[in-house]
Design a protein around this motif. Sequence first.
Motif, PDB file in Angstrom:
ATOM      1  N   GLY A 121      12.300  14.937  35.867  1.00  0.00           N
ATOM      2  CA  GLY A 121      12.405  15.432  34.499  1.00  0.00           C
ATOM      3  C   GLY A 121      11.243  15.025  33.617  1.00  0.00           C
ATOM      4  N   HIS A 122      10.217  14.376  34.196  1.00  0.00           N
ATOM      5  CA  HIS A 122       9.045  14.048  33.358  1.00  0.00           C
ATOM      6  C   HIS A 122       8.205  15.291  33.136  1.00  0.00           C
ATOM      7  N   THR A 123       7.395  15.238  32.086  1.00  0.00           N
ATOM      8  CA  THR A 123       6.395  16.270  31.857  1.00  0.00           C
ATOM      9  C   THR A 123       5.151  15.600  31.294  1.00  0.00           C
ATOM     10  N   ALA A 124       4.012  16.166  31.539  1.00  0.00           N
ATOM     11  CA  ALA A 124       2.739  15.473  31.303  1.00  0.00           C
ATOM     12  C   ALA A 124       2.887  14.108  31.985  1.00  0.00           C
ATOM     13  N   SER A 125       2.602  13.017  31.273  1.00  0.00           N
ATOM     14  CA  SER A 125       2.939  11.709  31.862  1.00  0.00           C
ATOM     15  C   SER A 125       3.947  10.987  30.989  1.00  0.00           C
ATOM     16  N   TYR A 138      -0.942   2.772  35.196  1.00  0.00           N
ATOM     17  CA  TYR A 138      -0.942   3.349  33.864  1.00  0.00           C
ATOM     18  C   TYR A 138      -1.196   4.853  33.992  1.00  0.00           C
ATOM     19  N   ARG A 139      -0.764   5.579  32.981  1.00  0.00           N
ATOM     20  CA  ARG A 139      -1.091   6.981  32.867  1.00  0.00           C
ATOM     21  C   ARG A 139      -1.612   7.225  31.446  1.00  0.00           C
ATOM     22  N   LEU A 140      -2.361   8.314  31.261  1.00  0.00           N
ATOM     23  CA  LEU A 140      -2.781   8.752  29.922  1.00  0.00           C
ATOM     24  C   LEU A 140      -2.043  10.036  29.616  1.00  0.00           C
ATOM     25  N   SER A 174      -7.246  12.401  40.505  1.00  0.00           N
ATOM     26  CA  SER A 174      -7.643  12.830  39.161  1.00  0.00           C
ATOM     27  C   SER A 174      -7.251  14.278  38.866  1.00  0.00           C
ATOM     28  N   ASN A 175      -6.599  14.498  37.733  1.00  0.00           N
ATOM     29  CA  ASN A 175      -6.288  15.873  37.315  1.00  0.00           C
ATOM     30  C   ASN A 175      -7.566  16.622  36.946  1.00  0.00           C
ATOM     31  N   TYR A 176      -8.540  15.864  36.423  1.00  0.00           N
ATOM     32  CA  TYR A 176      -9.828  16.507  36.110  1.00  0.00           C
ATOM     33  C   TYR A 176     -10.471  17.019  37.394  1.00  0.00           C
ATOM     34  N   GLU A 191      12.702  23.434  45.076  1.00  0.00           N
ATOM     35  CA  GLU A 191      12.950  22.000  44.896  1.00  0.00           C
ATOM     36  C   GLU A 191      13.085  21.627  43.419  1.00  0.00           C
ATOM     37  N   LYS A 192      12.701  22.562  42.532  1.00  0.00           N
ATOM     38  CA  LYS A 192      12.813  22.266  41.087  1.00  0.00           C
ATOM     39  C   LYS A 192      14.107  22.836  40.479  1.00  0.00           C
ATOM     40  N   ALA A 193      14.895  23.566  41.264  1.00  0.00           N
ATOM     41  CA  ALA A 193      16.082  24.250  40.712  1.00  0.00           C
ATOM     42  C   ALA A 193      17.058  23.262  40.087  1.00  0.00           C
ATOM     43  N   LEU A 225      -4.544  21.467  29.685  1.00  0.00           N
ATOM     44  CA  LEU A 225      -4.175  21.834  31.048  1.00  0.00           C
ATOM     45  C   LEU A 225      -3.180  20.824  31.624  1.00  0.00           C
ATOM     46  N   SER A 226      -2.327  21.328  32.496  1.00  0.00           N
ATOM     47  CA  SER A 226      -1.406  20.458  33.216  1.00  0.00           C
ATOM     48  C   SER A 226      -2.056  19.976  34.500  1.00  0.00           C
ATOM     49  N   GLY A 227      -1.631  18.805  34.943  1.00  0.00           N
ATOM     50  CA  GLY A 227      -2.057  18.297  36.243  1.00  0.00           C
ATOM     51  C   GLY A 227      -1.017  18.653  37.293  1.00  0.00           C
ATOM     52  N   GLY A 228      -1.053  17.933  38.396  1.00  0.00           N
ATOM     53  CA  GLY A 228      -0.079  18.166  39.447  1.00  0.00           C
ATOM     54  C   GLY A 228      -0.476  19.300  40.367  1.00  0.00           C
ATOM     55  N   GLY A 229       0.468  19.716  41.216  1.00  0.00           N
ATOM     56  CA  GLY A 229       0.163  20.713  42.233  1.00  0.00           C
ATOM     57  C   GLY A 229       0.409  22.151  41.814  1.00  0.00           C
ATOM     58  N   THR A 230       1.480  22.394  41.058  1.00  0.00           N
ATOM     59  CA  THR A 230       1.857  23.785  40.743  1.00  0.00           C
ATOM     60  C   THR A 230       0.743  24.583  40.061  1.00  0.00           C
ATOM     61  N   PRO A 231       0.055  24.037  39.075  1.00  0.00           N
ATOM     62  CA  PRO A 231      -0.919  24.873  38.357  1.00  0.00           C
ATOM     63  C   PRO A 231      -2.194  25.186  39.138  1.00  0.00           C
ATOM     64  N   LEU A 250       2.352  22.861  30.877  1.00  0.00           N
ATOM     65  CA  LEU A 250       3.080  21.669  31.316  1.00  0.00           C
ATOM     66  C   LEU A 250       3.752  21.936  32.656  1.00  0.00           C
ATOM     67  N   GLY A 251       3.916  20.869  33.432  1.00  0.00           N
ATOM     68  CA  GLY A 251       4.715  20.963  34.651  1.00  0.00           C
ATOM     69  C   GLY A 251       6.027  20.222  34.416  1.00  0.00           C
ATOM     70  N   LEU A 252       6.896  20.288  35.419  1.00  0.00           N
ATOM     71  CA  LEU A 252       8.169  19.573  35.356  1.00  0.00           C
ATOM     72  C   LEU A 252       8.300  18.742  36.625  1.00  0.00           C
ATOM     73  N   GLY A 253       8.344  17.436  36.443  1.00  0.00           N
ATOM     74  CA  GLY A 253       8.478  16.562  37.608  1.00  0.00           C
ATOM     75  C   GLY A 253       9.915  16.531  38.123  1.00  0.00           C
ATOM     76  N   GLY A 285      -3.458  17.660  29.345  1.00  0.00           N
ATOM     77  CA  GLY A 285      -2.224  17.136  28.752  1.00  0.00           C
ATOM     78  C   GLY A 285      -1.958  15.712  29.185  1.00  0.00           C
ATOM     79  N   ASP A 286      -2.453  15.374  30.369  1.00  0.00           N
ATOM     80  CA  ASP A 286      -2.328  13.997  30.835  1.00  0.00           C
ATOM     81  C   ASP A 286      -3.343  13.761  31.947  1.00  0.00           C
ATOM     82  N   GLU A 287      -3.526  12.498  32.279  1.00  0.00           N
ATOM     83  CA  GLU A 287      -4.480  12.122  33.327  1.00  0.00           C
ATOM     84  C   GLU A 287      -4.013  10.835  33.992  1.00  0.00           C
ATOM     85  N   ARG A 288      -4.339  10.719  35.227  1.00  0.00           N
ATOM     86  CA  ARG A 288      -4.064   9.465  35.932  1.00  0.00           C
ATOM     87  C   ARG A 288      -5.114   8.459  35.524  1.00  0.00           C
ATOM     88  N   HIS A 289      -4.816   7.154  35.675  1.00  0.00           N
ATOM     89  CA  HIS A 289      -5.766   6.105  35.287  1.00  0.00           C
ATOM     90  C   HIS A 289      -6.746   5.863  36.425  1.00  0.00           C
TER      91      HIS A 289
HETATM   92  C1  6PG Z   1       0.617  15.155  36.686  1.00  0.00           C
HETATM   93  C2  6PG Z   1       1.280  16.218  35.868  1.00  0.00           C
HETATM   94  C3  6PG Z   1       2.757  16.092  36.025  1.00  0.00           C
HETATM   95  C4  6PG Z   1       3.182  17.310  36.810  1.00  0.00           C
HETATM   96  C5  6PG Z   1       4.591  17.189  37.319  1.00  0.00           C
HETATM   97  C6  6PG Z   1       4.923  18.388  38.210  1.00  0.00           C
HETATM   98  O1  6PG Z   1      -0.313  14.486  36.212  1.00  0.00           O
HETATM   99  O2  6PG Z   1       1.022  15.060  37.859  1.00  0.00           O
HETATM  100  O3  6PG Z   1       0.879  16.291  34.609  1.00  0.00           O
HETATM  101  O4  6PG Z   1       3.481  16.062  34.823  1.00  0.00           O
HETATM  102  O5  6PG Z   1       3.064  18.467  35.975  1.00  0.00           O
HETATM  103  O6  6PG Z   1       4.679  16.001  38.073  1.00  0.00           O
HETATM  104  O7  6PG Z   1       4.029  18.365  39.287  1.00  0.00           O
HETATM  105  P1  6PG Z   1       4.030  19.568  40.350  1.00  0.00           P
HETATM  106  O8  6PG Z   1       3.664  20.776  39.572  1.00  0.00           O
HETATM  107  O9  6PG Z   1       3.002  19.166  41.364  1.00  0.00           O
HETATM  108  O10 6PG Z   1       5.419  19.642  40.897  1.00  0.00           O
END
Ligand code: 6PG
Length: 271
Positions: free
Chosen positions: A174-178, A204-206, A108-110, A227-229, A64-70, A168-171, A96-100
């Motif tokens: 241009g980051h993805t996961a962490s 740190y990130r995982l 926490s993404n969890y 904002e992601k365009a 699973l992806s973290g962040g806000g979009t999912p 996955l998300g897209l920061g 796919g990733d987690e905050r420390h």
């Molecule tokens: C996280 C995510 C990170 C996220 C992007 C996009 O832990 O935050 O894994 O990679 O997918 O930052 O975040 P949004 O979907 O909130 O724009």
Amino acid sequence: MNADAGAGSGSAAEQHTLAIAHPSGGQLIVSRDIDEWTQRAADLFVTLAQSAAQGESGHFTVALSGGGTPKRLYSTLATPAYAGQIPWERVHLFWGDERHVGPDDHESNYRMVRESLLNRITIPEENVHRVRAELSDAAEAARTYEADLRGFFALQPDDMPRFDLVLLGLGPDGHTASLFPGVDALHDTEHLVAAPWVAKMNSYRLTLTAPALNNAATVAFLVAGGEKAGILHDVLEGPSQPTLFPAQLIAPVNGDLLWLLDEAAAANITH
Ligand code: 6PG
């Protein structure tokens, strides 16, 4: 959004008829708005979960992806219209990733998945493979998560896990996961899990590494909002600069790469 109307209507074939091949190697699925985007993402999840659970392995593994979009997707999957179509007892959830941070931290993404999905469905506890990010040593947390993955997937020393689906998300950078710009983990081809120090986050990130992500059967980027365009155009249609835009590292070695977009996010895509 009328989930009943769309629940599970997105057969794999239909999903692929919606897809537009992009020169970058991915398939773009562009929805007119966030409601249609959410429905298509949920339909894809249902289709892949049902297919994998009925397949040889008998289970569906998803990172699973973290962040806000999912969050919208996870909340939709928890609705009766969708949850009733998913064989949760055969679904194994990974991150796919987690905050420390610990599992109850607001970062926490969890915790985000627990609140948007886990608290509203019935899934065996042993099917939820969270990252033990509460461990004070981030490198130990990475090793622990890697050991869980190696055990679950019964990996040989040089193997990579093959997730049925990686979300996955897209920061904005241009980051993805962490996998953030410039971190050493971008070049890690040995480990499944890395623990990069992310200076801009002062933490740190995982994160799963690119080889672990790229061994998946399906990788789906979830990108929505105007904002992601700009960053999406840079990643998909700009020069190849994966150290600057780590999302460019994602290229499944033997799998599908899908970009689930809404029109706002896809506004600058020329192909
Ligand atoms: C996280 C995510 C990170 C996220 C992007 C996009 O832990 O935050 O894994 O990679 O997918 O930052 O975040 P949004 O979907 O909130 O724009």
